[in-house]
Every structure is written in structure tokens, then in C-alpha cells.
Write a protein that holds these residues in place. Structure first.
Motif, short mmCIF file in Angstrom:
data_model
loop_
_atom_site.label_atom_id
_atom_site.label_comp_id
_atom_site.label_asym_id
_atom_site.label_seq_id
_atom_site.Cartn_x
_atom_site.Cartn_y
_atom_site.Cartn_z
N UNK A 121 -56.32 74.77 56.49
CA UNK A 121 -54.85 74.76 56.46
C UNK A 121 -54.31 73.34 56.54
N UNK A 122 -54.96 72.56 57.39
CA UNK A 122 -54.51 71.18 57.57
C UNK A 122 -54.80 70.35 56.32
N UNK A 123 -55.96 70.60 55.71
CA UNK A 123 -56.29 69.89 54.46
C UNK A 123 -55.30 70.26 53.35
N UNK A 124 -54.83 71.52 53.37
CA UNK A 124 -53.85 71.94 52.36
C UNK A 124 -52.60 71.06 52.46
N UNK A 125 -52.23 70.73 53.69
CA UNK A 125 -51.05 69.86 53.88
C UNK A 125 -51.40 68.44 53.45
N UNK A 126 -52.52 67.93 53.94
CA UNK A 126 -52.84 66.51 53.73
C UNK A 126 -53.15 66.17 52.27
N UNK A 127 -53.81 67.11 51.57
CA UNK A 127 -54.21 66.83 50.18
C UNK A 127 -53.03 66.93 49.20
N UNK A 128 -52.00 67.70 49.61
CA UNK A 128 -50.90 67.93 48.66
C UNK A 128 -49.63 67.18 49.06
N UNK A 129 -49.67 66.43 50.14
CA UNK A 129 -48.46 65.76 50.63
C UNK A 129 -48.71 64.27 50.81
N UNK A 130 -47.87 63.47 50.21
CA UNK A 130 -48.00 62.02 50.39
C UNK A 130 -47.52 61.64 51.80
N UNK A 131 -47.91 60.45 52.24
CA UNK A 131 -47.51 60.01 53.59
C UNK A 131 -45.99 60.02 53.75
N UNK A 132 -45.28 59.61 52.69
CA UNK A 132 -43.81 59.57 52.75
C UNK A 132 -43.25 60.98 52.96
N UNK A 133 -43.86 61.95 52.25
CA UNK A 133 -43.36 63.33 52.36
C UNK A 133 -43.68 63.93 53.72
N UNK A 134 -44.83 63.54 54.31
CA UNK A 134 -45.15 64.03 55.66
C UNK A 134 -44.09 63.52 56.64
N UNK A 135 -43.75 62.24 56.48
CA UNK A 135 -42.74 61.64 57.38
C UNK A 135 -41.38 62.32 57.17
N UNK A 136 -41.02 62.56 55.89
CA UNK A 136 -39.74 63.24 55.62
C UNK A 136 -39.75 64.65 56.20
N UNK A 137 -40.92 65.31 56.13
CA UNK A 137 -41.06 66.65 56.70
C UNK A 137 -40.86 66.64 58.20
N UNK A 138 -41.48 65.65 58.86
CA UNK A 138 -41.33 65.53 60.32
C UNK A 138 -39.87 65.26 60.68
N UNK A 139 -39.22 64.45 59.84
CA UNK A 139 -37.81 64.12 60.08
C UNK A 139 -36.94 65.37 60.04
N UNK A 140 -37.28 66.28 59.13
CA UNK A 140 -36.51 67.54 59.00
C UNK A 140 -36.63 68.40 60.26
N UNK A 141 -37.72 68.23 61.01
CA UNK A 141 -37.89 68.99 62.25
C UNK A 141 -36.99 68.43 63.35
N UNK A 142 -36.31 67.36 63.06
CA UNK A 142 -35.37 66.78 64.04
C UNK A 142 -36.01 65.78 64.97
N UNK A 143 -37.20 65.29 64.62
CA UNK A 143 -37.84 64.29 65.47
C UNK A 143 -37.03 62.99 65.43
N UNK A 144 -36.98 62.25 66.55
CA UNK A 144 -36.20 61.01 66.55
C UNK A 144 -36.71 59.99 65.53
N UNK A 145 -35.80 59.15 65.10
CA UNK A 145 -36.10 58.15 64.07
C UNK A 145 -37.31 57.27 64.46
N UNK A 146 -37.37 56.88 65.75
CA UNK A 146 -38.44 55.95 66.14
C UNK A 146 -39.81 56.62 66.09
N UNK A 147 -39.85 57.95 66.29
CA UNK A 147 -41.13 58.67 66.23
C UNK A 147 -41.62 58.72 64.78
#
Lengths: 259, 196
Positions: A121-147
Motif C-alpha cells: 500500500x505504501x509503495x502504491x503511494x510512493x511509486x505513483x506520487x512525486x515528492x511535491x505531490x506528497x507534500x501537497x497531500x500532507x498540506x491538505x491534511x492541515x499540517x502546519x507550513x513548517x512541517x
């Protein structure tokens, strides 16, 4: 560290948020409460099918080898306790007892299945998502900017760090330090000689990064402008809905059957 | 009024700056890289690594960078998991344990170098305390989430972690701190306050 590869599967078009929510959270919790080997095997096969669907390269397939070794070695600890069932082998090592029984094999296999499901499941995320998109995804969860910024920088600098270590090792090699001969202790001591120069190279790099971040106004509370800001599309909404329904269905079924 | 101003001179007033972010990233990268290297030692007790040299570095980042270094330890552990395909969502208590490894020595010891035997003792005691707390959290993660039998965890894995993590950190962390702290101080990255 670039595990992502571009392709045209549906998963590649999904938003990072959708993939983290569905594959990283919702589907991750299902095997946690599954107790039947059959159910776990079925889920493992589904995950494997999804993995094949995203068409990983040979190099990406090879990443499953360490995962298999890790999950196998991790599962061995179950043979130190008695899970019941038919006893096949027992060795008394004083403080420890190694017990191989049908019960131990079953719990060990369940653990391996769970680990493999989680890794796939984790590889499904990592292989299909660029680093920028992972960060944008985390941002959508409402994580603070510095995180999110820290995660983004850490992902970016991971490969640069390996490059820095190699540069310092090459410089030491030119000066006569031999990293390729001698026993393990001698090699470790020589390798330790790179520690301080590597640290200084890092610090120099991070001082520049710190200036750059300050100039970009890192930490300011005002509204930020993002050059890259993908939106949640209709496909994302449907996948989230399907993932949510699957999770609720599983919770419902679990009330009536032992899964 | 002046008292209020001095109380507000910490993080709430200054906010998160580039320096805090950089401190997090440095600890994440160094800690993550150390774990990543040791992840390939194919001997595991449950999901715990038999050798965990990263535990030696964890208290140092807590002392040097305060809460930001401790947070960086969590990011670093997640990074090292990402590379080998381990899902961080199933290790919540183990991730909290990484934070505790840096947090306890970080909050108790806020000096850039040892100034006497008392400092050394305080450092070692806080490192040991932090390690014991964090190993308990890792053990709880194994019992509650990985569903490893309690007698295996508390009888074998947890005692082993005391040798692998606590003892190693109690011996080597003070040595590394004495050796590297000056470099860190000269680089201007050392945080005088725990909150930065």
C-alpha cells in the motif's frame, strides 16, 4: 530518493491527499484488525493486483526483495512464544524456547501478510506520487507550513546528502585514505574520519538554505502564493468515496463475521 | 509589562523561522540516514532492529536543537521507513518514542559543553531516562499494533533494547557530545532555549 515514476495509471492522476487518505490510512487500518489468514491473503492479492496495475519497473519490483526479507526476519520472533496447535519442533535454549507449532506458523504468516500489505500500500503511494505531490497531500491534511516544508526539504536533501558523503570520501581518497582495504575496524575508523568534513559540508549547505528560506519569508503568517497547487478533482472525490464505503462495509461485515 | 514582554520573547512572539526548519531538517537527515543504513542488517526482533546506532545521535539533536531537533527525529525516522517501504501509520508509538529520545535530554540539559562531572552525570541520567521511556513506547507499539506476544516483547525485545539502545546511548552519546558540540556551537546552530 526518487521512487516515483511517471505513468498513465489512474493512481498516477490522483491527488497526493487522496492516496495518503485511501492507501495510507483507510486501507492500512483494515489488516490491523483482520485475524483470518484467508482474509489477509485475499487483501494481499488485491494489493498485489494494484501493484501490478501501476506497472512498476524491474528496479521497483526488486524493492520487494528487502521487504520480503524484513517481514520474514520480523516474523521469526513469533517462534519464541507458544501460540498453541500441533507441536512440530521445540528447542530449549535456557532463557528462550524456540517453538515451531501450527499456531506459531499461523500467527507468523499473518504477520508477514500484514507487513506485505502495508508495504505494498505504501509503495502504491510512493511509486505513483512525486515528492511535491506528497507534500501537497500532507498540506491538505492541515499540517502546519513548517512541517510540510521540513518534509519537503528532507526529501530533497536526502539524495544531496549521499552526494556530499561521496564527495568527501573522494577527497579523502585522493589524500591517501583507503576505504577499501583492512579489517572492519580499520575501515570503520577511516570512514569516521569523513564525519566532521561531511558535517561541515552539510552545515554550509544548510546555512545557504536558511538564508534562502528567510528571504522567501518562511514562517510568516500572511497568505502564501503557490506556483504548484493541484486541485482535488472529480476522480479524487470518487476514489475517496469508494475507499470510505469499502472501509465502512468492512467495519459492518466485521460485526457479523470473523474476518 | 516588562515581565509579560520577557515571557513572550520565546517562540510565540518570534514564530517559526528558517533556523527552526533547518534544525529539523538537519536532525531528520542525519538521524534518518543512520537508521536507513542499519535497516539493512537483516536481524530483527519483532519489528525492532537488533542494532540501532541512531539511538546514539538522538539525544544530541535534542540537546543541540531542542524541540526542533526532537521533531526532526520523527521526520528522519519516517524518511528511513519510506525508503524501505515501511508504512509509518502503523508505528505511531514508535514515532513518539523517537521524539522522546531527544525531548527528555533536550529539556533537561541545555548546555553546549560539559562544565564538570555533574554535567556529565546529568547528561547520562537524562539520556538513560529518555531511552527507557522511548523503549517502553516501542514495546507498547509492538504489543498493541504489531500484535507480538507480550511475553516475547517484555521478556526478550525490551531487555535487548536496553543493551542496544540505552547502554549504547549512555556510553557513546556523551563522547560524541563532547567531541562534536563545539563544531555545532561554532556553526551557530545551537539553540539556547529548548523551544528555540
Amino acid at each position: 530518493m526518487q521512487l516515483y515514476y511517471p505513468s498513465n495509471s489512474l493512481l498516477h492522476y490522483l491527488h497526493g491527499f487522496t492516496k495518503i487518505l485511501v492507501f495510507g490510512l483507510l486501507l492500512t487500518f483494515i489488516p490491523l484488525f483482520m485475524d483470518q489468514l484467508v482474509s489477509l491473503t485475499v487483501l494481499l492479492l488485491v494489493c498485489l493486483a494494484l501493484f501490478i496495475y501501476i506497472r512498476p519497473s524491474r528496479w521497483h519490483w526488486l524493492l520487494l526483495v528487502p521487504v520480503l526479507i524484513l517481514s520474514f526476519t520480523m516474523s521469526l520472533s513469533y517462534f519464541l512464544s507458544d501460540a498453541g496447535g500441533t507441536l512440530y519442533f521445540q528447542a530449549d535454549l535456557g532463557y528462550w524456547k524456540i517453538i515451531i507449532s501450527s499456531g506459531n506458523i499461523a500467527v507468523s504468516l499473518k504477520f508477514m501478510c500484514r507487513m506485505l500489505i502495508w508495504c505494498l500500500l505504501f509503495f502504491l503511494i510512493l511509486f505513483t506520487t512525486s515528492n511535491e505531490d506528497i507534500v501537497m497531500g500532507l498540506k491538505k491534511f492541515g499540517l502546519p507550513e513548517f512541517v510540510t516544508l521540513s518534509v519537503s526539504l528532507a526529501l530533497r536533501y536526502w539524495s544531496l546528502m549521499i552526494f556530499d558523503v561521496k564527495t568527501v570520501m573522494d577527497a579523502q581518497y585522493v589524500r591517501g585514505v583507503d576505504f577499501r582495504s583492512g579489517n572492519l575496524y580499520a575501515r570503520s575508523v577511516r570512514f569516521a574520519s569523513t564525519l566532521v568534513p561531511v558535517l561541515f559540508v552539510f552545515l554550509k549547505r544548510f546555512r545557504t538554505t536558511s538564508f534562502a528560506l528567510t528571504l522567501k519569508g518562511a514562517g510568516r503568517k500572511n497568505k502564501r502564493t503557490y506556483y504548484y497547487n493541484p486541485r482535488i478533482t472529480g476522480i479524487d472525490k470518487r476514489v475517496i468515496l469508494a475507499g470510505g464505503l469499502l472501509f465502512i462495509t468492512w467495519l459492518g461485515l466485521r460485526c457479523f463475521f470473523t474476518l | 509589562m516588562s515581565q509579560l514582554t520577557s515571557m513572550q520573547s520565546g517562540l510565540p512572539k518570534r514564530g517559526v523561522t528558517a533556523r527552526h526548519i533547518v534544525a529539523m531538517v538537519i536532525s531528520a537527515l542525519i538521524f534518518g540516514a543512520t537508521i536507513y543504513i542499519s535497516r539493512f542488517v537483516p536481524i530483527k526482533l519483532g519489528t525492532v532492529q537488533v542494532l540501532y546506532p541512531a539511538a546514539i545521535f538522538a539525544p544530541l539533536f535534542g540537546v543541540w536543537f531542542g524541540v526542533w531537533g526532537s521533531a526532526g527525529l520523527v521526520v528522519g525516522n519516517i524518511l528511513s521507513m519510506v525508503v524501505v517501504g515501511m508504512n509509518p501509520a502503523i508505528y505511531p508509538l514508535a514515532l513518539l518514542a523517537q521524539f522522546i529520545m531527544g525531548f527528555v535530554p533536550g529539556i533537561a540539559f541545555r548546555k553546549v559543553r560539559f562544565e564538570g562531572a555533574k554535567d556529565r552525570i546529568v547528561f547520562i541520567v537524562t539520556v538513560t531516562l529518555g531511552m527507557i521511556l522511548s523503549t517502553v513506547l516501542v514495546a507498547l507499539n509492538l504489543v498493541l499494533i504489531q500484535k507480538i506476544p507480550g511475553n516475547v516483547v517484555w521478556g526478550t525485545i525490551w531487555p535487548w533494547m536496553q543493551v542496544s539502545n540505552t547502554l549504547a546511548a549512555a556510553i557513546f552519546s556523551p563522547l560524541l557530545f563532547a567531541w562534536m558540540s563545539d563544531y555545532m556551537n561554532k556553526s551557530g546552530l545551537f539553540f539556547k532555549r529548548f523551544l528555540g
